[in-house]
Design an enzyme around this catalytic site. Structure first.
Site, mmCIF file in Angstrom:
data_model
loop_
_atom_site.group_PDB
_atom_site.id
_atom_site.type_symbol
_atom_site.label_atom_id
_atom_site.label_comp_id
_atom_site.label_asym_id
_atom_site.label_seq_id
_atom_site.Cartn_x
_atom_site.Cartn_y
_atom_site.Cartn_z
ATOM 1 N N ASN A 127 19.335 -3.461 42.546
ATOM 2 C CA ASN A 127 20.665 -3.038 43.004
ATOM 3 C C ASN A 127 20.721 -1.539 43.286
ATOM 4 O O ASN A 127 21.468 -1.096 44.152
ATOM 5 C CB ASN A 127 21.744 -3.444 42.000
ATOM 6 N N SER A 179 24.412 -7.695 35.735
ATOM 7 C CA SER A 179 23.863 -7.071 36.948
ATOM 8 C C SER A 179 23.973 -5.556 36.872
ATOM 9 O O SER A 179 23.283 -4.863 37.606
ATOM 10 C CB SER A 179 24.653 -7.506 38.179
ATOM 11 N N HIS A 218 17.458 -9.992 33.782
ATOM 12 C CA HIS A 218 18.285 -10.080 34.988
ATOM 13 C C HIS A 218 17.636 -11.005 36.013
ATOM 14 O O HIS A 218 16.622 -10.657 36.621
ATOM 15 C CB HIS A 218 18.492 -8.666 35.555
ATOM 16 N N GLU A 234 14.184 -8.991 36.187
ATOM 17 C CA GLU A 234 14.085 -7.619 35.695
ATOM 18 C C GLU A 234 14.298 -7.650 34.182
ATOM 19 O O GLU A 234 15.382 -8.044 33.727
ATOM 20 C CB GLU A 234 15.153 -6.732 36.355
HETATM 21 N N1 LIG Z 1 26.354 -14.386 40.784
HETATM 22 C C1 LIG Z 1 25.283 -13.611 40.998
HETATM 23 O O1 LIG Z 1 24.757 -13.515 42.118
HETATM 24 C C2 LIG Z 1 24.652 -12.868 39.849
HETATM 25 C C3 LIG Z 1 23.314 -12.466 39.944
HETATM 26 C C4 LIG Z 1 22.702 -11.834 38.848
HETATM 27 C C5 LIG Z 1 23.454 -11.591 37.708
HETATM 28 N N2 LIG Z 1 24.760 -11.954 37.649
HETATM 29 C C6 LIG Z 1 25.491 -11.723 36.392
HETATM 30 O O2 LIG Z 1 25.507 -12.933 35.672
HETATM 31 C C7 LIG Z 1 26.710 -13.004 34.894
HETATM 32 C C8 LIG Z 1 27.471 -14.277 35.231
HETATM 33 O O3 LIG Z 1 27.772 -14.267 36.601
HETATM 34 P P1 LIG Z 1 28.220 -15.610 37.365
HETATM 35 O O4 LIG Z 1 28.181 -15.284 38.811
HETATM 36 O O5 LIG Z 1 27.435 -16.756 36.841
HETATM 37 O O6 LIG Z 1 29.737 -15.732 36.879
HETATM 38 P P2 LIG Z 1 30.699 -17.026 36.878
HETATM 39 O O7 LIG Z 1 32.069 -16.505 36.951
HETATM 40 O O8 LIG Z 1 30.226 -18.032 37.890
HETATM 41 O O9 LIG Z 1 30.451 -17.683 35.440
HETATM 42 C C9 LIG Z 1 30.854 -17.086 34.239
HETATM 43 C C10 LIG Z 1 31.045 -18.193 33.229
HETATM 44 O O10 LIG Z 1 31.163 -17.595 31.932
HETATM 45 C C11 LIG Z 1 32.142 -18.345 31.224
HETATM 46 N N3 LIG Z 1 32.596 -17.538 30.085
HETATM 47 C C12 LIG Z 1 33.466 -16.518 30.065
HETATM 48 N N4 LIG Z 1 33.597 -16.040 28.808
HETATM 49 C C13 LIG Z 1 32.767 -16.777 28.027
HETATM 50 C C14 LIG Z 1 32.445 -16.777 26.648
HETATM 51 N N5 LIG Z 1 32.990 -15.907 25.817
HETATM 52 N N6 LIG Z 1 31.554 -17.687 26.206
HETATM 53 C C15 LIG Z 1 30.979 -18.576 27.055
HETATM 54 N N7 LIG Z 1 31.248 -18.621 28.360
HETATM 55 C C16 LIG Z 1 32.121 -17.723 28.843
HETATM 56 C C17 LIG Z 1 33.194 -18.690 32.247
HETATM 57 O O11 LIG Z 1 34.001 -19.746 31.796
HETATM 58 C C18 LIG Z 1 32.317 -19.032 33.451
HETATM 59 O O12 LIG Z 1 31.981 -20.402 33.460
HETATM 60 C C19 LIG Z 1 27.475 -11.721 35.164
HETATM 61 O O13 LIG Z 1 27.151 -10.781 34.173
HETATM 62 C C20 LIG Z 1 26.931 -11.292 36.517
HETATM 63 O O14 LIG Z 1 27.032 -9.900 36.738
HETATM 64 C C21 LIG Z 1 25.377 -12.615 38.678
#
Ligand SMILES: NC(=O)c1ccc[n+]([C@@H]2O[C@H](COP(=O)([O-])OP(=O)(O)OC[C@H]3O[C@@H](n4cnc5c(N)ncnc54)[C@H](O)[C@@H]3O)[C@@H](O)[C@H]2O)c1
Length: 282
Positions: free
Chosen positions: A188, A116, A137, A149
């Site tokens: 954002n 993000s 994104h 994006e």
């Molecule tokens: N949640 C949102 O609204 C949102 C929206 C857009 C983008 N993002 C981005 O998406 C990404 C993930 O966010 P999320 O909310 O899904 O997080 P989350 O915490 O729900 O999930 C992250 C997952 O990654 C896993 N993980 C960690 N290290 C790892 C590795 N080395 N290999 C494989 N898996 C691994 C964890 O075990 C976990 O299951 C982040 O970069 C976040 O900024 C989030």
């Protein structure tokens, strides 16, 4: 083409699900089996709700599920043409994954990040293929939100952007191109100053969070006001992004209001903690 998704949390699990819904075979990887099991359970719950509404059949559910392979081994991604990374928002962790993927994947494969806020250029520097690295994104929840994006890092090639825009359309999404690697990309970058301004209005005693939310939903026609949206997305995440913008731009426009910092210090981080700007346990 086989697609890989690394990280099976909120976003990765849902992106893998959307990929399979779009007819692609997908390999979903997480560090532990229990995270993969949770991702599968979330997908099944969503599909069961769609079946109950008559929007999906049991056969379609079985076909979609069959297209997804779950693994804890990154090496299983070796034949993927595109891998989308969606692990925790931690630069060093992301760079480690990109470095490993660079060694595993064919030289022409694209590695995209769902970050993000992090710099795509920085993430790409962990590979020997920065021209084949870009941001992709998605917005939460990816099965519903239409926007993607596609973000250029410093070295991202035109061909990589073209392929990721096409893939987004294959996923039934609407891609836009972010031509420069800049903190917060487009959405954002616009949203965060709106949060800050809304909080300042409260600090100045101009209006209550309730009335500001009402003003924004009814006056700007947004589906949610800034305080409801912060609570939904995580008040702590909003603060984290403000601090990151401030650090990168060195511009007081992005300085996080103290009221927000204190809210996070008090553990009121939004719906997930039972309270944020609003109380949810009453
Ligand atoms: N949640 C949102 O609204 C949102 C929206 C857009 C983008 N993002 C981005 O998406 C990404 C993930 O966010 P999320 O909310 O899904 O997080 P989350 O915490 O729900 O999930 C992250 C997952 O990654 C896993 N993980 C960690 N290290 C790892 C590795 N080395 N290999 C494989 N898996 C691994 C964890 O075990 C976990 O299951 C982040 O970069 C976040 O900024 C989030």
């Amino acid at each position: 083409m086989m697609i890989g998704v690394v990280g099976s949390g909120t976003m990765g699990g849902a992106i893998a699900h959307q990929t399979a819904i779009s007819g692609f075979k997908v390999i979903l990887r997480d560090v532990e089996q229990r995270f993969l099991d949770n991702a599968l359970a979330r997908m099944q719950k969503l599909m069961d709700r769609q079946i109950a509404k008559g929007k999906l059949t049991e056969e379609q559910k079985a076909e979609i599920t069959e297209r997804i392979t779950f693994t804890t081994k990154l090496e299983d991604m070796k034949d993927c043409g595109v891998v989308i990374e969606a692990i925790i928002e931690d630069l060093e962790a992301k760079k480690a994954v990109f470095h490993s993927l660079d060694e595993i994947l064919r030289p022409e494969a694209i590695i995209a990040s769902n970050t993000s806020s992090m710099s795509i250029t920085d993430i790409a520097s962990a590979t020997n293929r920065p021209d084949r690295v870009a941001g992709m994104h998605f917005f939460n929840p990816p099965q519903v939100m239409k926007l993607v994006e596609v973000v250029r890092g410093y070295e991202t090639s035109d061909e990589t952007v073209k392929e990721l825009k096409k893939l987004s359309i294959d996923f039934n999404k609407e891609p836009i191109e972010v031509k420069k690697d800049t903190p917060g990309f487009i959405v954002n970058r616009i949203m965060i100053p709106q949060f800050i301004e809304a909080i300042r209005l409260v600090e100045e005693g101009v209006a209550s969070p309730e009335d500001i939310d009402k003003a924004v939903t009814l006056g700007l026609n947004y589906p949610m006001g800034p305080f409801t949206l912060q609570d939904y997305a995580g008040v702590d995440i909003g603060l984290h992004v403000m601090d990151y913008f401030y650090e990168e731009f060195k511009d007081s426009r992005f300085a996080a209001p103290l009221t927000l910092r204190n809210l996070v210090r008090a553990g009121r981080v939004g719906k997930k903690s039972g309270a944020g700007w609003y109380d949810y346990n009453k």
